[in-house]
Design an enzyme around this catalytic site. Structure first.
Site, PDB file in Angstrom:
ATOM      1  N   GLU A 183       0.958  -1.165  -0.342  1.00  0.00           N
ATOM      2  CA  GLU A 183       0.315  -0.249   0.235  1.00  0.00           C
ATOM      3  C   GLU A 183       0.839   1.480  -0.066  1.00  0.00           C
ATOM      4  OE1 GLU A 183      -3.151   0.561  -0.077  1.00  0.00           O
ATOM      5  OE2 GLU A 183      -2.537  -1.522  -0.734  1.00  0.00           O
ATOM      6  N   SER A 453     -25.775 -30.283 -28.465  1.00  0.00           N
ATOM      7  CA  SER A 453     -27.193 -29.640 -29.815  1.00  0.00           C
ATOM      8  C   SER A 453     -28.223 -28.384 -29.012  1.00  0.00           C
ATOM      9  CB  SER A 453     -28.187 -30.455 -29.782  1.00  0.00           C
ATOM     10  OG  SER A 453     -27.038 -31.820 -30.891  1.00  0.00           O
TER      11      SER A 453
END
Length: 818
Positions: A183, A453
């Site tokens: 950070e 399909s």
């Protein structure tokens, strides 16, 4: 007689012939004799007569103007100043303008220099920085989940709910270094904020870019207050608070407050709780590598379960630690990504079993559905979330799966998923993603599978959009050779019953591969079929734990090959999305994005979020045309549940399509058997998708009798049981009559559909693998993975590929490539 105005005495005062000055009666001054005075000093007759002085109370407006220093026309008459030329006037104006610009610039510069100082001086005594004890007291509140009918589903509690505040001395150096590396590596060198970073963030704001400018102190202010709007006002207030916090405390205190309160993902506030939910360790027992992974989650905690993102951020933090000499090169080189424990093992139990995965989906939906309320904020607030899950339908899904899979004695190796979506709203009404509960693998949204399909419904949409109809005929014989494809395309069982002029309607019911491959590759086009699938609801991109992945694209990122027409090759989708796409057919061509969250309310009853319906005309901007296309699809799909022996109970109309994916010759003894099987179907009020497969990926799926599984088998039976249970006691709905599009009826000479069906309907199921790929299964040598836990087009699972065309053969695709 007095002399006229402007007259004077001859000779002037004391001039030649003049007398000494003095008033009347003064000695030496002779009396005045007007008659003897010269008249040549009288005013000229052409001079305007002088006006009698007016009373002050009777001045005209123009007099007021003159008294104020104005100039009237008469003064201009006597103005002896030469008139300016046009060029001189232009220069004078320019000079005045630049003078004003300089003055304005100096004023602006002064405001720029003094403005922020004044603003900070005003704001400083008015703001206060959040104290860590107060923040901790407001964290870890309980989130209440409700079903769609407002009955309670469960409560979510955070890990480490009753945590104690750590002191600076209790925090290991490894943890401190990891967080600083992630950070603010220069935290101890700045006064609470990084001026260069703030200027960079301001520039992003002005240029409509994105980027942060926060140091660790500002990060603490932002996370503690929950205010993260990307605005200059918020950033200014944050800077003032950070500056004040730095003045009133030291860096060690600030770092301690940060580590006690920041959110690390997985429901953990504070590093102590994070160590438990990632590794079930005390902080002092974490390795530098493990601490780096936890710290890496601070920026995007909602992505904690995304492996690719986690690895990338971990590597960055490790690099920062190496740069700051907090780890040495030897340790850095020896480390591999420290795999965290499975999410399910570290979370407080709320719901077990299949409903546990619903909790995970609700947590993810807070971000994905853009509710404006993050999971972190929900914890701090203690919100109530009304979900879209219908308790009756959820129970129906669980009973249907158990009835077919458990009571039916199916092998444990078989895995399944079931998703049900309301077409009229997009609400997810039932969700069965797995049996093992929170954090376990999700087979509905966490896997990509070839739909076989069941993808042909999108082929039909594209055909209807491009002038074809249910009566359009194609060669339905099997096998058929196609340019660019080494292996002939075959129908299941080499079915030749439809002949050379096979109508699309018959081909859909019999699921004939040769017709749909011909239609897509040589007539409609692959690209248009892909577009139709996306229009129906298949996302362009999904994230399944290995980073974002685009769907329905070729290996080069472009148009996929012709195998997609049969739901193979690059046609991979999530089972969840098939339910959403078929819901668009049920809604008569209207797409609604699926959602889990209906409403979020705060503890005071205030509504923080409310889902809003956003219907989209899916297949055509003209809704009536989109409706006609969807109705024509339904007109043929409603024949399939009956022909597949899985009709809805009581004669209820329902439509759908089965699908399978057949193993290739490279599967050895499994060649020709199916590895995935589907049933996706709907009524006007619910759409459901069921998938069946295995963890290992492309291995044969066999039922309890050892038989090959087709779409009408195990998945079809689960779908049928669910639909009957979920819709029991509801109104018997019927589909709208379709308006015939294009060539709706086949020519009179076409062969009629065959009415004969084998006892188990297996021969009518598609092979879904027209190209019979020969590529072997591959794995990642660095980190083996199994089945569909790996990306579909990279190492870890078999992918269906079309062999490269021979020299001189036309390329595969939509038939339009040069």
């Amino acid at each position: 007689m007095a002399p006229p105005p402007g007259g004077r005495r001859p000779g002037g005062p004391n001039g030649p012939g003049g007398a000494p000055q003095g008033g009347p009666g003064r000695p030496g001054v002779p009396p005045r004799r007007p008659g003897e005075e010269r008249t040549t000093q009288l005013p000229p007759v052409n001079r305007p007569p002088q006006r009698e002085p007016d009373l002050l109370t009777h001045r005209e407006p123009e007099d007021e103007f003159l008294l104020a220093g104005g100039v009237d026309d008469e003064d201009e008459y006597y103005d002896d100043e030469p008139e300016l030329t046009e060029e001189e006037e232009r220069r004078l104006r320019k000079k005045k303008i630049w003078k004003r610009v300089r003055i304005g610039a100096f004023v602006a510069l002064g405001l720029m220099l003094l403005g922020p100082v004044i603003a900070v001086a005003i704001a400083y005594p008015l703001v206060d920085w959040p104290k860590p004890e107060e923040i901790a007291a407001d964290q870890n509140k309980t989130i209440t989940l409700q079903y769609a009918d407002n009955s309670e589903m469960t409560k979510i509690t955070a890990p480490g709910e009753n945590r104690t505040m750590l002191t600076y001395e209790e925090i290991p150096e490894t943890v401190k270094h990891a967080v600083l590396a992630a950070e603010d590596a220069d935290f101890y060198e700045n006064p609470g904020f990084d001026a260069k970073a703030i200027l960079r963030a301001a520039w992003f704001q002005v240029t409509s870019g994105s980027g942060g400018g926060s140091g660790l102190t500002q990060q603490y202010i932002k996370k503690a207050t929950g205010k993260e709007d990307p605005t200059l006002t918020r950033k200014f207030t944050e800077v003032v608070k950070a500056f004040k916090m730095s003045n009133e405390s030291d860096h060690n205190t600030i770092l301690t407050a940060y580590l006690n309160t920041v959110y690390f993902g997985r429901g953990a506030n504070g590093f102590k709780a994070a160590a438990q939910v990632y590794y079930k360790k005390d902080m002092k027992d974490l390795t530098p590598s493990e601490a780096a992974l936890i710290a890496a989650m601070i920026q995007t905690p909602s992505w904690s379960e995304d492996k690719e993102h986690s690895q990338k951020q971990w590597k960055y933090v490790m690099g920062q630690m190496l740069q700051k000499n907090w780890i040495d090169q030897a340790y850095y080189d020896a480390q591999q990504w420290p795999t965290p424990l499975p999410f399910a093992e570290t979370q407080p139990k709320s719901l077990d079993g299949p409903r546990g995965l619903i909790v995970d989906q609700i947590q993810a939906a807070l971000e994905e559905e853009k509710t404006g309320v993050t999971f972190e904020q929900a914890q701090k607030t203690g919100v109530t979330i009304q979900t879209s899950i219908d308790p009756k339908m959820q129970a129906a899904a669980e009973e249907a799966v158990d009835e077919i899979m458990v009571k039916g004695g199916q092998p444990e190796a078989l895995k399944t998923s079931l998703t049900a979506i309301d077409p009229t709203s997009g609400a997810v009404r039932a969700y069965w993603g797995g049996r093992d509960g929170r954090g376990s693998f999700d087979y509905a949204k966490g896997t990509l599978q070839e739909p076989g399909s069941s993808f042909k419904a999108f082929d039909l949409v594209a055909a209807l959009q491009n002038g074809k109809g249910l009566g359009t005929t194609y060669d339905g014989t099997s096998p058929r050779k196609f340019p660019g494809v080494a292996t002939p395309i075959r129908n299941s069982g080499n079915d030749n019953s439809c002949g050379k002029e096979c109508p699309v309607r018959t081909a859909m019911i019999k699921s004939l591969n040769t017709v749909f491959y011909d239609m897509v590759v040589n007539d409609v086009g692959v690209a248009k079929t892909v577009k139709a699938a996306h229009q129906a609801g298949i996302p362009d991109q999904v994230n399944i734990g290995n980073g974002p992945k685009k769907l329905l694209v070729g290996e080069d990122g472009g148009t996929p090959n012709g195998g997609i027409s049969l739901g193979g090759d690059q046609a991979v989708v999530r089972p969840f999305d098939m339910a959403s796409a078929y819901a668009t057919f049920a809604a008569r061509g209207v797409y609604r994005a699926p959602f889990f969250i209906v409403k979020i309310t705060g503890p005071d009853g205030a509504v923080l979020y409310q889902h809003a319906d956003q219907p989209i005309s899916a297949f055509d901007p003209d809704q009536s045309k989109s409706q006609d296309i969807a109705d024509n699809v339904t007109d043929v799909l409603k024949e399939i549940p009956k022909s597949s022996n899985i009709p809805c109970a009581g004669g209820r109309e329902c439509a759908g399509k089965t699908g399978t994916h057949e193993l290739s010759e490279s599967a050895g003894q499994g060649a020709g058997l199916n590895s995935k099987a589907w049933m996706v179907g709907y009524t006007p009020s619910i759409s459901a998708a069921v998938w069946v497969g295995r963890n290992e990926g492309n291995l044969p799926i066999r039922d309890k009798s050892g038989s090959n599984i087709f779409g009408s088998g195990v998945p079809g039976k689960i779908w049928q049981a669910f639909m009957n249970k979920a819709l029991a006691g509801t109104q018997m709905e019927r589909f709208a009559k379709a308006k015939p599009l294009n060539q709706y009826n086949p020519p009179a000479k076409s062969n009629p559909p065959s009415s004969s069906q084998p006892a188990n309907n297996q021969p009518t199921q598609p092979t879904d693998d027209p190209t019979r790929p020969t590529q072997p299964r591959t794995t990642d040598p660095n980190e083996p993975c199994t089945g569909f836990l790996c990306p579909p087009t990279t190492g870890g699972r078999t992918t269906t590929t079309t062999p490269k065309p021979k020299p001189g053969d036309p390329p595969p695709g939509d038939g339009t490539s040069p």
